[in-house]
Design an enzyme around this catalytic site. Sequence first.
Site, PDB file in Angstrom:
ATOM      1  N   ARG A  74     -10.542   1.994  -6.790  1.00 40.54           N
ATOM      2  CA  ARG A  74     -10.479   3.405  -6.432  1.00 40.54           C
ATOM      3  C   ARG A  74      -9.080   3.905  -6.770  1.00 40.54           C
ATOM      4  O   ARG A  74      -8.098   3.391  -6.260  1.00 40.54           O
ATOM      5  CB  ARG A  74     -10.756   3.592  -4.929  1.00 40.54           C
ATOM      6  CG  ARG A  74     -10.567   5.021  -4.465  1.00 40.54           C
ATOM      7  CD  ARG A  74     -10.498   5.148  -2.952  1.00 40.54           C
ATOM      8  NE  ARG A  74     -10.115   6.504  -2.582  1.00 40.54           N
ATOM      9  CZ  ARG A  74      -9.292   6.790  -1.574  1.00 40.54           C
ATOM     10  NH1 ARG A  74      -8.782   5.815  -0.829  1.00 40.54           N
ATOM     11  NH2 ARG A  74      -8.981   8.040  -1.307  1.00 40.54           N
ATOM     12  N   GLU A 358     -10.284   2.741   2.439  1.00 43.58           N
ATOM     13  CA  GLU A 358      -8.926   2.214   2.662  1.00 43.58           C
ATOM     14  C   GLU A 358      -8.895   1.409   3.961  1.00 43.58           C
ATOM     15  O   GLU A 358      -9.370   1.908   4.978  1.00 43.58           O
ATOM     16  CB  GLU A 358      -7.888   3.336   2.795  1.00 43.58           C
ATOM     17  CG  GLU A 358      -7.549   4.034   1.523  1.00 43.58           C
ATOM     18  CD  GLU A 358      -6.481   5.104   1.728  1.00 43.58           C
ATOM     19  OE1 GLU A 358      -5.703   5.010   2.691  1.00 43.58           O
ATOM     20  OE2 GLU A 358      -6.449   6.053   0.934  1.00 43.58           O
TER      21      GLU A 358
HETATM   22  C1  GCO Z   1      -3.239   7.455   3.783  1.00 42.90           C
HETATM   23  C2  GCO Z   1      -3.233   7.481   2.344  1.00 42.90           C
HETATM   24  C3  GCO Z   1      -2.586   6.288   1.677  1.00 42.90           C
HETATM   25  C4  GCO Z   1      -1.531   5.561   2.486  1.00 42.90           C
HETATM   26  C5  GCO Z   1      -2.169   4.437   3.280  1.00 42.90           C
HETATM   27  C6  GCO Z   1      -1.131   3.719   4.135  1.00 42.90           C
HETATM   28  O1  GCO Z   1      -4.254   7.044   4.337  1.00 42.90           O
HETATM   29  O2  GCO Z   1      -2.246   7.899   4.345  1.00 42.90           O
HETATM   30  O3  GCO Z   1      -4.552   7.590   1.846  1.00 42.90           O
HETATM   31  O4  GCO Z   1      -2.032   6.922   0.552  1.00 42.90           O
HETATM   32  O5  GCO Z   1      -0.567   4.999   1.625  1.00 42.90           O
HETATM   33  O6  GCO Z   1      -3.121   4.949   4.135  1.00 42.90           O
HETATM   34  O7  GCO Z   1      -0.519   4.638   4.991  1.00 42.90           O
END
Ligand code: GCO
Length: 449
Positions: A74, A358
Amino acid sequence: MKFPQDFIFGAAASAYQIEGAWNMDGKGESIWDRFAHTSGKIRHGDTGDTACDFYHRYKDDIALMKELGLHAYRFSISWPRVLPEGRGAINPKGLDFYKRLVDELLEAGINPCVNLYHWDLPQALQDQGGWLNRDCAAWFAEFTSIIADHLGDRVFDWMTLNEPLMAAALGYALGIHAPGYRKPWSMFRVIHHLMLGHGLAVNRIRSENPDAKVGIALDLRPIHPLSNSEKDKLAAEKADIFMRRTFLDPIFQGRYPETFTTRNRLFRPRIKDGDMEIIAAPLDFVGVNTYTVDRVRYSPWAIGMGFETQMDPAAEEEYTRNGVQYTTMGWEVYPQVLYEILMYLKHEYGNPAVFVTENGAAFSDKVVESRVHDEKRTHYLQTHLAGVKKALEEGSNCKGYFAWTLVDNFEWAEGYSKRFGLVYVDHKTQQRTIKDSGLWYKKLIASQK
Ligand code: GCO
């Protein structure tokens, strides 16, 4: 740990955090270029000017993805790399980079999952108000059409936005992310324009490619009251409405939660006829970005909110408190996080298809004799994936898991001080070293065959 046969294991990243080449080959300035170049905004004065130099090293990093056995990757598109002024003339070198990137991924047998917006708005559009300007939704739709038109023949998995809540809250209310505004009264208008842009983009992608699978990546966390007091329980309900239902209700029910629209004039977004139908464009999946649990309490000081989240500040080293592990971000390690949020979506929103887009943890890693023994991160992955497995056994419709992130990269206001990668990066030499957690992830993926 066995997962369903077609379960996807991948990794995620974003353009500004890894690409570098901030002003190369015709790329325009983004709000993150401007913000990071503003002194005092980023820890240690770090910027994404070079980052992980992914713009030049993408083939080597794709080779690393292949070595780990990833099924999918992704990544986000830098809007100003393709449209330097945000609209109008296309930068052919920028578009060509993403075509080469996608082709290299396909060549390696890795499915490209494109996320269209991961916060790096073209500065030229910010100069016209950015997401405070309702027109930004239409500008995003135009950008989406161009990307879908040029990549839609080989990309079939799309996300429109990354974390509209964070973009609005951190960028327009708290000022700790680009564009660095402290205008809390504007936040709901920004959220509405982002969500309108999401809906318009879904329709543009589908008109370019009816077979595309389209979703959005939302930051959704379990929410627990800090105490059993009635005030804190009410605070948790308010947090659920603001941080989750404000995004899920319009997508799944075509309307905002009651409080979103009844707020006083200062906060209320201007919603025009037809907006909610556009935002409710059916999705093929919901992406969930989640790392930790939100523990909230009543707060009379949080104007218009009535709650605040108890969150430690970022730290130099990870630490424990009362037997609980915290990461270098100050985030509580709460292994049930994925189980709880997947079951929340099952029970509250009809069990939609979900990808964990994520999940990961920042710990202070060190290279010792070309190895990185990051046991805490391996334990984090093991326990959080066990939560996904438990949710699957209880009927969750989770289709895949993207680790955040492949390589240690630019962690926004924390710069390079926070390492989330499965792969260690020495940002002075750009030397990559697969961490033990990456080797564990590789073994897990291989064991699914
Ligand atoms: C978020 C973003 C990512 C971050 C990750 C760690 O969720 O803030 O999508 O770019 O880098 O989550 O904080």
